[in-house]
Each structure stands twice: as C-alpha cells, then as structure tokens.
Design a protein around this motif. Sequence first.
Motif, short mmCIF file in Angstrom:
data_model
loop_
_atom_site.label_atom_id
_atom_site.label_comp_id
_atom_site.label_asym_id
_atom_site.label_seq_id
_atom_site.Cartn_x
_atom_site.Cartn_y
_atom_site.Cartn_z
N ASP A 1 21.03 -18.79 -4.97
CA ASP A 1 22.43 -18.79 -4.55
C ASP A 1 22.79 -17.40 -4.01
N ARG B 1 18.40 -22.39 -5.48
CA ARG B 1 18.89 -23.50 -4.66
C ARG B 1 17.72 -24.18 -3.94
N GLN C 1 25.95 -16.04 -3.33
CA GLN C 1 27.33 -15.55 -3.41
C GLN C 1 27.47 -14.15 -3.98
N ARG C 2 26.64 -13.80 -4.97
CA ARG C 2 26.85 -12.51 -5.64
C ARG C 2 25.94 -11.39 -5.14
N PRO D 1 34.26 -13.80 5.94
CA PRO D 1 34.16 -14.59 4.70
C PRO D 1 33.91 -16.07 4.95
N ARG D 2 34.04 -16.51 6.21
CA ARG D 2 33.92 -17.96 6.47
C ARG D 2 32.49 -18.47 6.38
N PHE D 3 31.53 -17.57 6.50
CA PHE D 3 30.15 -18.02 6.29
C PHE D 3 29.97 -18.45 4.84
N ILE D 4 29.41 -19.60 4.63
CA ILE D 4 29.19 -20.06 3.26
C ILE D 4 28.07 -19.24 2.64
N GLU D 5 27.01 -19.01 3.38
CA GLU D 5 25.92 -18.16 2.89
C GLU D 5 26.25 -16.71 3.25
N THR D 6 26.33 -15.86 2.25
CA THR D 6 26.69 -14.46 2.52
C THR D 6 25.64 -13.75 3.38
#
Lengths: 461, 461
Positions: free
Chosen positions: A418, A360, A420-421, A158-163
């Motif tokens: 983005d 983005r 995230q989802r 989960p630490r990656f900002i970009e999934t």
Amino acid sequence: MKLKFTLLFAFIFSTALLKAQDSLMLRKIYDEELVNGKCYANLHYLCKNIGPRLSGSPNAQKAIEWGKKLMESYGFDRVFLQPVMVPHWVRGDKENGVIIIGNNHIPVAIAALGMSVATPANGITADVIEVHSLKELDTLGVAAIKGKIVFFNRPFDPRFIETLRAYGTAGDQRFAGPEAAAKYGAIGVIVRSLTESIDNYPHTGATSYDKAGINIPAAAISTIAANQLSELLKQKNTAPVQFYLKMSCKLLPDTLSYNVVGELTGTENPNKFITVGGHLDSWDLAEGAHDDGTGIMQSVEAVRLLKVLGYQPKNSIRAVFFINEENGDKGGEKYAELAAKNKEEHIAAIESDLGGFTPRGFGFSGASPAFVQNINLKWKKLLEPYGADRLTAGGGGSDIEPLKAKAPGVVLIGYLPDSQRYFDVHHSANDVFENVNKRELELGAAAIASLMYLIDQHGLN
Amino acid sequence: MKLKFTLLFAFIFSTALLKAQDSLMLRKIYDEELVNGKCYANLHYLCKNIGPRLSGSPNAQKAIEWGKKLMESYGFDRVFLQPVMVPHWVRGDKENGVIIIGNNHIPVAIAALGMSVATPANGITADVIEVHSLKELDTLGVAAIKGKIVFFNRPFDPRFIETLRAYGTAGDQRFAGPEAAAKYGAIGVIVRSLTESIDNYPHTGATSYDKAGINIPAAAISTIAANQLSELLKQKNTAPVQFYLKMSCKLLPDTLSYNVVGELTGTENPNKFITVGGHLDSWDLAEGAHDDGTGIMQSVEAVRLLKVLGYQPKNSIRAVFFINEENGDKGGEKYAELAAKNKEEHIAAIESDLGGFTPRGFGFSGASPAFVQNINLKWKKLLEPYGADRLTAGGGGSDIEPLKAKAPGVVLIGYLPDSQRYFDVHHSANDVFENVNKRELELGAAAIASLMYLIDQHGLN
C-alpha cells in the motif's frame, strides 16, 4: 471420445491437485512467517545497531558485513559479495536555512539534496523566486532568475490514488530542478519536500547535475516551511524576501563497496535465477527503515522461508542487497553486468523498494494485457486470501532495471505494498523502525516468498 | 429479429453509458475528497478539542452537540437527535496492579475492563492462576481457582491474516472470562490485552457479568506485563506469585444521551434510507481516534461529499453517530427501534468501525454467494482503481445489527479497511489522532460515499 474425456479429466484432476498443493505451500509460508518470522527483529538490528548507511559510509560497510553474516547464519548454499565502486557523498555540518525579510530572520528546516555541492563557507543570501515547474523557468528567463535562489514549490497532486504517481509527477523539481535553474543563472535552489504530508521534516533525495554546466547548491525544505515561505512571498513586505543557505556537503572520491548476494542453488536448473532484492544503502537523515531496510529484510526473509520449509527449488533463488540505489545505482548496474558476464539466465527479478506496508500485490514491468490476464488466471485466487492479489502491469524498480538489457527474457517485478504512508517518511528523519508495523512487514515477506515459489514451480509463461 | 437486436444494442449502450456515468461520479467523489476533504480536520477537532467520550460523560455530550452543529453547518436537509438512556460507567482513580513475589513488588500496566466492579478500597491480593481458555476453568475446577486471581493469557493467533479474526477468537477471555472465573470462586481477573502488539499499553474493553452471579473486579494487563507475569509463574520462586489489584471504577445510574442523525432527503423515495454510521462514544483511555472517531467523521463526510457535488439522491441518505457502542449498544438499538416505529424502509446500512486505515472493500452481512457474485459483477471494476474492491460476504457491525430484526430487507454492510494496525491502538492510550493517516482516512470516506451513490442509483438487487 472416451480417451479424450479421460485425458481431460486427468488434466483437470492434476490441475486441481497442483492448485491444492500450491495453496497448502502458501499457507505454510504464511504460517511460518507470522509465527516465527525474523525480518522484524532483523530490521530492528539494522535500524538501531547500524542505522543510516549512505553509500561509501562506514555504516554501509557495517551493514554489508552484517548482511553477509546473516545470510550465512541461515545456511544458504552460497553467500558472496560483488565488489563495486560507489559515489561517496557526505552531508557535512547540519545545514542552515533562514528566510530573511529585512531584520526578520526565520530559521527553517532544510536538508541538502544528495550529491549537491556546498555553498561557500559563509553561505549565500539572495532574493527568492518561487516557481512551480521547470517550464516556468523558460518563461521567466535569465532576467528574472539570475542571481536568485529558485524555490520549486509544486506540491504533490493529491488526486492520484497511488502516491507513487504523485511522486513521479512532482519529482522533476528535485531531480532536474537545480540543473535547470543553474542554466538561467540561479545561485541556489530550494525544493519543496516530495511528500503529501504537511510536516516539518525536510525530505532529501538525489539531484542530478549537468556535468558540463555550473553546479549550484540545492536543498529540500519542509512542506510547513515551504508553505510559510510561499505565504511570505505573496504578502506585501517592507523588504524583499531573501533566503540564506549554508551547506558544507561534498563529494569524496569513489569508494569500494559491495552488493551482498545469498543463494539457494537450484536442483534442476542451477544457472537459472529467480532473485529478490532491495537496497542496502539509505539516506543519512534516519535509519532507512522503510527505504529500504524493509526491502532487504523481506528479501532475505523470503529466501529463508523457502529454506526453512525444506523447499528444494528447481531454479536458483537469490536475495540481493543492492548497494547505492539512492545516489548512483552502481549496485544494480554491477549485478546486471556480472549476470551477463557469468551467463546467468534470469527468469525473474523482484524488487521490494516501496516500503514495508501492507501488501497489495505485484507489478509486472512492461507486461502485455495477455500476460497480465494469464498471471491473474493462474495465481490471483491463490494470493487473494492474503490480500496480495493485485497483479498488474507496471512495477519493476531501479535496482533490477539494468537486468532488462543484460539478462534477456527476465521478467521484472515490483512488490507493491500500500502506498499511502510511504512519502510521510521517505528520505526524511521520520524513516525510523517505529514507523514499521511488524505484521505488515511479515505479510510482505510471505507474499514475496509465495510468488518466488509459484514462479519456481510453474514459470511465468 | 431486428427489433430484438435493436433492443439488445440499446441495452448494452445504455449500460455502458451508465457505467461511464458511474465511473465519472466516483472520480468526482474522490477528487473532491482528496483535494477538499474535511474529515481529517474534523477528526483533529474531535480528538484534540473534545477527546475521550465514554457514554454518559460530559465529553460525550460535547461531542453530540458538536456533531449536530457540524451536520447543520453542511446544510443537510434534516439534522436531529435521538434520545436514549445509556449506561454510565466511570473508571475512577488510575488502577494499581502489582506482581508480588515475597518482598519483590513489580508494578505493571493495567486498566479496569469497562463495566467492571471496583476492588475493595484497599485492593485485593491473591495467588495467581494462569489459564488460556474458559474451558480450562472447567478442568481446573473450584479447588484450583477459589480465592485466586485468574490470569487469562491466550495471545492473538498470528496466523489469521485478518486481525479481526484473531480478536474474535481471543475475545471471549475479556468478554466472558470474569463471569466464568467468578463461578469457580475467583476473586479477581486479569486479562492479557487483546492485541498482537507487544507493548506496554493495557487495552481495555467491556466485560459482561452474569446478573445473577457474583461480579468480580477485572482488568486488562499490557502484553509486556502479561509475558512477564507468565514467565514469573513458570520460574521456581521463593514465594508464591501473587497479584495486587486496586480499582475504584463504578457504574452510575443510566444517563440520557443521544444518537446524532443527519439526512439528505430522497427526491423519489424520502422514506427509503441508505445510512452510514459509526459510534460517537469511545473508551476513556485516549482520544478514540480510530475507534471510532474515524468512523463517524467518514460517515458525515460521505454525506457531505454527495451534497457538495450537487447529487440529488433518489432515496434518503443518512449519517448516524451512534452512542454507546462500547458498553451497551443502546444507540444502535434505539435507532432500529425508531426505524420500526416510524416505518422507515432501510435499503442498506453501512458501518465504519474498524479504524481509518487504507480501504480494502466492503463486507455484506449474511450475503449469499449469488449476491456476492452479482455485486462484484456490477461494481468491482468501478471500485478497483481506488483499491476498495474487495466485496465479500460477512461484515456488518454492532450498531447496525439491530436493524436486521427491525427493518426487514435491510442489507447490512461493513466498511473494511486494512486490519493490520487496528489492534495496535484499539481501546488503548495509543488510540490518538497522530496514528491516523490523512489519506487513508479520506480514501475511506470516498469509498463509502461511492458505495452509497451506487446503491442509491442502482439498488442492491
């Protein structure tokens, strides 16, 4: 001195004028899209009237025919198909996956990985061994693995900002795990779904077999079920933890299919191309809304926007619906092959295959720091009001990747929404139209049209 | 010369060290949040175990008590309540809205606007007059409006990239429309829901009455129903288009309620404050997940993150759950009043009240171009890897706004998540936990904690 000053002034003045003209054109593109955009309605049709469209399926053919008609209805200068043979894998009956501990039978959500072989008709049952990496297989060796079902259970970091990066580092379990486990004598593989979401959807996706090796059946298991299975393996049980796996998927003979291409022909350089594309095929578990319905609908929309605004491109502008990205990449390869054969010069190729989420920016594959700096100097300010101004190195996409070898000089560009989802829905039954936001989709189409316009006007150097 | 050079070198060196230290701290904040974050689970509790929490309701009181305990469980240095009287409006029975054309009765989705008066017990029926602005009322005048139900139907302007601006320009219909229509003799008002989404949810929200005037009942109508009503008004009908409106809402006496405040006391400047807050109250139609459950859960999480990482703030760091943002702003006013009374110096106040969507950055209320440039020079690079680097003028929020007058020198800051999906759920029955993405929420909490850390370390000048 005076002349120099005058020239400098003229240069600054004309640059400012150009910028103002570009700025106005981008505003027009966005206004047209946000007021009269068609891509959301088109996506609705694709998802609800056609639906899942795995390569080789009747639905894929329907989508090809519909996509061609759609482009024709927009009055593009050329609309054509590129025939290409594609793999034709079918899932067969709904899979059956059960955790077994003695008399305790717990059915769990699984889905065969794409391209997997079937189990025997009655399924297989075997002890489960949980691993977290391909390397761990080497450590465990044949003695520990032979005859078992290997359970790959390394979660997304989960630490990656970009999934996408989490997907990138967890993905080997699905892509190469079954092949690797087979070498140590495993008889089947289950892989934790590649998502950070804790849900009960199995997320499928292609696996790759070593052609010389033994192919063993492989399935994705939902993250909820993976956590449950892992917990059970940690407990002291009265009987060994086993897994029952039954799948009837199979690989049929290759099928004739098509890329769909629509073009506005360039007024100055008809043989120079700026393309944008996504993939028309999707996994079979849902509607392929974000993967990659949004990508193809944005692609055709970007070209439609330029046309409807009366823009006459200097270079040829193309939307491409690539076939077979999910389990073969045959469409992308064919497009590149034909580009070389037809001596088409490709200036840039943009791919939208990361979902229809809020924009983005864009990633420029293999771009040098100087290139990135230059692109930012030129266009960042223009894209900033629209939030699509992250212009970075990296990006690209698997459908345009083959152009690198076949169309020298092409700049490969990935549209970056983005992230995230994306993996909440990716390759799962959850990838449906209802999870796409109209404005996010439209803003992406406008961002892509804007970049194509800027490249057409000013080039990439 | 040598000394100067040495000093310059020392300055550059120490600046670089500071930057490296800041960069490491931000990475720690994000890692902690993305691996061990609590705000998503806390939001789940708030939404599912407490639920809607309009000011003055028993649920609001439950949320206050739970919020206080939550902060105490994190071991903050001080946790306290700030008593404040709040309006207590109740919706009463589910509203009834029906389009009537002769014998044709079409029930439609409506919800009373917050603070509206009720209709008479049997409801009201009147001819409908559609308008698109408050100005149009002046043009139409008493002759056209008297005795009718005014239907405000100006949609969101989709051309705004930020949906907040569309909300800003359409919002007068809801906020001031009923009051304005009453002055021309209207007997009721229905307002198109303030959303770009075409759905069947009425989106409520407060309306404001002229205390000296006649208060008439006012309701939000879903965008689908608004479009339908507008179509019917355009048709040639056999009978006039009327509307039946029945609502039993009422305003009860003011009720004692509370802000909830949690604090890490500053080690150097205990009386200087950096606060972050959202509002604890929500509309009654759903769980107030995005509005503003996410804001308060991010606020307490930001402070928890700094604490759990062992950070000893120089200044006092506060999380504030403001009460009564939706229909009175009494909590925000009370907080500012007490700040002045207690001579608290506020360095900065951050508000998170635009939903728990993916972070884009922060807006600095009333900031000069020089201030914005300076902030960007200092911190943009640090926030860029996390996508929260849009540091702009504008922003703020209604809960922190009263501090401007009461705490001179405070910098008001609005946390800016992506705005595209906010009005899909805003003030509607759709504002539920399921529409919040865990990672988007967490990234926001980490962004806020990061900004608080940077302000605490380096100030805002």
